[in-house]
Scaffold this motif. Structure first.
Motif, PDB file in Angstrom:
ATOM      1  N   GLY A  36      -0.905 -10.020 -11.015  1.00 50.17           N
ATOM      2  CA  GLY A  36      -1.597  -9.076 -10.266  1.00 50.17           C
ATOM      3  C   GLY A  36      -1.764  -7.511 -10.646  1.00 50.17           C
ATOM      4  O   GLY A  36      -1.975  -7.761 -12.216  1.00 50.17           O
ATOM      5  N   LEU A  37      -2.647  -6.501  -9.626  1.00 51.37           N
ATOM      6  CA  LEU A  37      -3.089  -5.610 -10.194  1.00 51.37           C
ATOM      7  C   LEU A  37      -2.199  -4.577  -9.137  1.00 51.37           C
ATOM      8  O   LEU A  37      -2.677  -4.458  -7.768  1.00 51.37           O
ATOM      9  N   THR A  38      -2.459  -2.889  -9.998  1.00 49.94           N
ATOM     10  CA  THR A  38      -2.546  -1.639  -8.759  1.00 49.94           C
ATOM     11  C   THR A  38      -3.952  -0.768  -9.353  1.00 49.94           C
ATOM     12  O   THR A  38      -4.087  -0.751 -10.376  1.00 49.94           O
ATOM     13  N   LEU A  39      -4.632  -0.598  -7.799  1.00 46.83           N
ATOM     14  CA  LEU A  39      -5.797   0.028  -7.418  1.00 46.83           C
ATOM     15  C   LEU A  39      -5.341   1.399  -7.378  1.00 46.83           C
ATOM     16  O   LEU A  39      -4.353   1.446  -6.730  1.00 46.83           O
ATOM     17  N   GLY A  40      -5.588   2.553  -7.478  1.00 48.68           N
ATOM     18  CA  GLY A  40      -5.620   4.080  -7.305  1.00 48.68           C
ATOM     19  C   GLY A  40      -7.149   4.658  -6.764  1.00 48.68           C
ATOM     20  O   GLY A  40      -8.079   3.910  -7.614  1.00 48.68           O
ATOM     21  N   ALA A  41      -6.719   5.526  -5.530  1.00 52.32           N
ATOM     22  CA  ALA A  41      -8.130   6.066  -5.336  1.00 52.32           C
ATOM     23  C   ALA A  41      -7.318   7.347  -4.798  1.00 52.32           C
ATOM     24  O   ALA A  41      -6.337   7.303  -4.886  1.00 52.32           O
ATOM     25  N   ASP A  42      -8.608   8.506  -4.695  1.00 45.33           N
ATOM     26  CA  ASP A  42      -7.853   9.727  -4.227  1.00 45.33           C
ATOM     27  C   ASP A  42      -7.881   9.965  -2.904  1.00 45.33           C
ATOM     28  O   ASP A  42      -9.574   9.685  -2.589  1.00 45.33           O
ATOM     29  N   LEU A  43      -7.241  10.374  -2.528  1.00 46.44           N
ATOM     30  CA  LEU A  43      -7.506  10.904  -0.733  1.00 46.44           C
ATOM     31  C   LEU A  43      -7.155  12.518  -0.267  1.00 46.44           C
ATOM     32  O   LEU A  43      -6.267  13.011  -1.158  1.00 46.44           O
ATOM     33  N   THR A  65       1.395  17.311   4.661  1.00 45.89           N
ATOM     34  CA  THR A  65       0.589  18.801   4.222  1.00 45.89           C
ATOM     35  C   THR A  65      -0.656  18.322   3.473  1.00 45.89           C
ATOM     36  O   THR A  65      -0.668  17.342   3.333  1.00 45.89           O
ATOM     37  N   ALA A  66      -1.056  20.061   4.105  1.00 46.89           N
ATOM     38  CA  ALA A  66      -2.265  19.434   3.151  1.00 46.89           C
ATOM     39  C   ALA A  66      -2.761  19.799   1.593  1.00 46.89           C
ATOM     40  O   ALA A  66      -1.432  19.587   1.036  1.00 46.89           O
ATOM     41  N   GLY A  67      -3.251  18.416   0.915  1.00 45.30           N
ATOM     42  CA  GLY A  67      -3.534  18.615  -0.143  1.00 45.30           C
ATOM     43  C   GLY A  67      -4.019  17.300  -0.621  1.00 45.30           C
ATOM     44  O   GLY A  67      -5.314  17.064  -0.170  1.00 45.30           O
ATOM     45  N   ASP A  68      -3.574  16.958  -2.242  1.00 47.29           N
ATOM     46  CA  ASP A  68      -4.309  15.955  -2.490  1.00 47.29           C
ATOM     47  C   ASP A  68      -3.128  14.510  -2.876  1.00 47.29           C
ATOM     48  O   ASP A  68      -2.166  15.039  -3.202  1.00 47.29           O
ATOM     49  N   TYR A  69      -3.939  13.677  -2.371  1.00 45.42           N
ATOM     50  CA  TYR A  69      -2.902  12.588  -2.295  1.00 45.42           C
ATOM     51  C   TYR A  69      -3.684  11.141  -3.887  1.00 45.42           C
ATOM     52  O   TYR A  69      -4.744  11.462  -4.012  1.00 45.42           O
ATOM     53  N   ARG A  70      -2.835  10.157  -3.338  1.00 49.26           N
ATOM     54  CA  ARG A  70      -3.010   9.015  -4.650  1.00 49.26           C
ATOM     55  C   ARG A  70      -2.367   7.958  -3.794  1.00 49.26           C
ATOM     56  O   ARG A  70      -1.410   8.028  -2.795  1.00 49.26           O
ATOM     57  N   VAL A  71      -3.886   7.000  -3.607  1.00 53.74           N
ATOM     58  CA  VAL A  71      -2.876   5.795  -2.415  1.00 53.74           C
ATOM     59  C   VAL A  71      -3.457   4.276  -3.685  1.00 53.74           C
ATOM     60  O   VAL A  71      -4.063   4.731  -4.732  1.00 53.74           O
ATOM     61  N   PHE A  72      -2.163   3.947  -3.547  1.00 49.56           N
ATOM     62  CA  PHE A  72      -2.328   2.298  -4.405  1.00 49.56           C
ATOM     63  C   PHE A  72      -2.122   0.910  -3.280  1.00 49.56           C
ATOM     64  O   PHE A  72      -1.243   1.253  -2.843  1.00 49.56           O
ATOM     65  N   ALA A  73      -2.567   0.381  -4.081  1.00 55.25           N
ATOM     66  CA  ALA A  73      -3.180  -1.061  -3.281  1.00 55.25           C
ATOM     67  C   ALA A  73      -2.763  -1.637  -4.888  1.00 55.25           C
ATOM     68  O   ALA A  73      -2.829  -2.030  -5.306  1.00 55.25           O
ATOM     69  N   ASP A  74      -1.443  -2.704  -4.101  1.00 54.18           N
ATOM     70  CA  ASP A  74      -0.967  -3.423  -5.241  1.00 54.18           C
ATOM     71  C   ASP A  74      -0.996  -4.850  -4.926  1.00 54.18           C
ATOM     72  O   ASP A  74      -0.395  -5.457  -3.226  1.00 54.18           O
ATOM     73  N   PHE A  75      -1.336  -5.994  -5.317  1.00 54.32           N
ATOM     74  CA  PHE A  75      -1.614  -7.124  -4.835  1.00 54.32           C
ATOM     75  C   PHE A  75      -2.593  -7.794  -5.851  1.00 54.32           C
ATOM     76  O   PHE A  75      -1.895  -7.923  -7.313  1.00 54.32           O
ATOM     77  N   ALA A  76      -1.977  -9.540  -5.638  1.00 54.27           N
ATOM     78  CA  ALA A  76      -2.621 -10.040  -6.285  1.00 54.27           C
ATOM     79  C   ALA A  76      -3.865 -11.151  -5.729  1.00 54.27           C
ATOM     80  O   ALA A  76      -3.693 -11.822  -4.756  1.00 54.27           O
ATOM     81  N   PRO A  77      -5.112 -10.986  -6.095  1.00 53.77           N
ATOM     82  CA  PRO A  77      -6.215 -12.077  -5.239  1.00 53.77           C
ATOM     83  C   PRO A  77      -6.036 -13.214  -5.641  1.00 53.77           C
ATOM     84  O   PRO A  77      -5.716 -13.907  -6.480  1.00 53.77           O
ATOM     85  N   ASP A  78      -6.569 -13.678  -5.165  1.00 49.72           N
ATOM     86  CA  ASP A  78      -5.904 -15.555  -4.896  1.00 49.72           C
ATOM     87  C   ASP A  78      -6.240 -16.181  -6.462  1.00 49.72           C
ATOM     88  O   ASP A  78      -8.106 -15.778  -6.522  1.00 49.72           O
ATOM     89  N   PHE A 100       0.559  -0.688   0.206  1.00 47.28           N
ATOM     90  CA  PHE A 100       0.172   0.425  -0.204  1.00 47.28           C
ATOM     91  C   PHE A 100       1.158   1.373   0.146  1.00 47.28           C
ATOM     92  O   PHE A 100       1.767   1.593   1.111  1.00 47.28           O
ATOM     93  N   ILE A 101       0.854   1.995  -0.632  1.00 45.62           N
ATOM     94  CA  ILE A 101       1.170   3.317  -1.271  1.00 45.62           C
ATOM     95  C   ILE A 101       0.462   4.482  -0.929  1.00 45.62           C
ATOM     96  O   ILE A 101      -0.341   4.373  -1.470  1.00 45.62           O
ATOM     97  N   VAL A 102       0.748   5.407  -0.343  1.00 43.85           N
ATOM     98  CA  VAL A 102       0.001   6.660  -0.380  1.00 43.85           C
ATOM     99  C   VAL A 102       0.697   8.187  -0.781  1.00 43.85           C
ATOM    100  O   VAL A 102       2.146   8.227  -0.684  1.00 43.85           O
ATOM    101  N   ALA A 103       1.303   9.032  -1.725  1.00 46.21           N
ATOM    102  CA  ALA A 103       1.915   9.956  -2.462  1.00 46.21           C
ATOM    103  C   ALA A 103       0.874  10.749  -2.573  1.00 46.21           C
ATOM    104  O   ALA A 103      -0.116  10.912  -3.541  1.00 46.21           O
ATOM    105  N   SER A 104       1.667  12.483  -2.746  1.00 47.74           N
ATOM    106  CA  SER A 104       1.253  13.321  -2.323  1.00 47.74           C
ATOM    107  C   SER A 104       0.952  13.239  -4.580  1.00 47.74           C
ATOM    108  O   SER A 104       2.090  13.706  -4.767  1.00 47.74           O
ATOM    109  N   ARG A 105       0.166  14.465  -4.594  1.00 46.99           N
ATOM    110  CA  ARG A 105       0.053  14.599  -6.144  1.00 46.99           C
ATOM    111  C   ARG A 105       1.394  15.593  -6.629  1.00 46.99           C
ATOM    112  O   ARG A 105       1.853  15.964  -7.898  1.00 46.99           O
ATOM    113  N   ASP A 106       2.217  16.024  -5.628  1.00 44.63           N
ATOM    114  CA  ASP A 106       3.084  17.112  -6.310  1.00 44.63           C
ATOM    115  C   ASP A 106       4.325  15.975  -5.823  1.00 44.63           C
ATOM    116  O   ASP A 106       5.386  16.383  -6.257  1.00 44.63           O
TER     117      ASP A 106
END
Length: 330
Positions: free
Chosen positions: A158-165, A140-153, A109-115
């Protein structure tokens, strides 16, 4: 400050940041749209690194029959919070509870700021009902992106899905880090050599020294001497690559060099984050890399550089790499 005014300031500053990010992307090369679903730009099943042209991950919240359900879409900057999320199987509408392990974990699981100035590599824990949770404290305040890197049984790939935070608070845009060949963190110097090329494999070598001396006793972390995540500026397309070789294979030394093979999906500006462990502490070195569109394009050449370490460097077993929250033990 009134809440309405604070939100208005944040929204205005955020729009300005997106505008500048778009301008940078146009200057260094086009940001390509995502390729069709069901292609994963992370590690392959056989050798653990990317090769050949692959669609970047993390651009979609749903792909391949799975959806990332981020149950905590907003936090407050500078205040500890718990992120909760689930990976939902679209066929059943239920959270996934069975995964294939990759590098010792069911999910990365990765969290990164947009900048791209803030980076967190977290290891959440899963409850029996399939809900994942992890503490996070974003500076810091701002827009972030989260990434879930996984492989369902049972899944083929494998997949990497992302969502805004969103992180609420007084937002101050940060300048994009400039390319340079070295990054320093906690007295360590990491030097990056090599180049990323769009659509074809490129070799990257990172060399770790401390007090001017090569570090030859790097410690395995999640089954490797180093982990590398690359994010494309603008849309934050995600590349997760792993080193060539692994601890205990009889041919991979414990430093000072860690080598990777990776493929950039397009020309543009990328931010690279290297996690490495030494003397019981995991640290992160960050680099800014510009990828030229083709040989002879402006900016072609060395292609790799860095500008200091990422915010939120990991401080060992009790830092951001600690498994925390939830009920399920990995």
């Amino acid at each position: 400050m009134h809440t309405g005014l604070k939100v208005g300031i944040f929204a205005t500053a955020l729009a300005a940041t997106f505008g500048s990010a778009y301008g940078v992307g146009k200057a260094v090369g086009p940001v390509m749209p995502a390729a069709p679903a069901a292609q994963h730009a992370g590690h392959t099943a056989q050798n653990g690194h990317t090769s050949g042209a692959a669609a970047p991950g993390g651009l979609q919240i749903a792909e391949g029959g799975y959806t990332l359900d981020l149950k905590t879409p907003a936090v407050t900057a500078g205040t500890p919070a718990e992120l909760r999320f689930a990976v939902v199987d679209d066929r059943t509408g239920r959270p996934v509870t069975a995964y294939r392990r990759a590098h010792g974990k069911e999910l990365h699981f990765i969290v990164a700021s947009r900048d791209l100035t803030v980076f967190r590599h977290l290891h959440p824990r899963r409850a029996a009902d399939g809900t994942w949770s992890t503490p996070v404290d974003l500076p810091t305040a701002g827009d972030y992106r989260v990434f879930a890197d996984f492989a369902p049984d049972g899944a083929k790939e494998g997949l990497t899905l992302g969502a805004d935070l969103a992180a609420a608070g007084a937002y101050r845009p940060a300048e994009a880090p400039r390319p340079a060949a070295t990054a320093e963190v906690d007295g360590y110097r990491v030097t990056l050599d090599g180049a990323l090329r769009p659509g074809e494999p490129g070799a990257l070598t990172l060399r770790v020294t401390k007090d001017g001396k090569p570090v030859t006793d790097l410690q395995p972390y999640l089954g490797a001497y180093g982990h590398l995540v690359a994010l494309r500026s603008g849309d934050l397309a995600y590349l997760h690559v792993h080193p060539n070789g692994e601890p205990g294979d009889g041919k991979t030394p414990a430093g000072p060099e860690i080598s990777f093979t990776a493929t950039a999906p397009s020309a543009g500006t990328y931010r690279l984050f290297l996690d490495f462990q030494h003397q019981g502490t995991v640290r992160t070195a960050a680099f800014t890399v510009r990828v030229a569109g083709a040989a002879g394009d402006a900016g072609a050449g060395h292609g790799a550089g860095a500008d200091g370490a990422a915010d939120g460097n990991h401080k060992g077993a009790d830092g951001d790499h600690q498994e925390v929250g939830g009920d399920h033990q990995h």
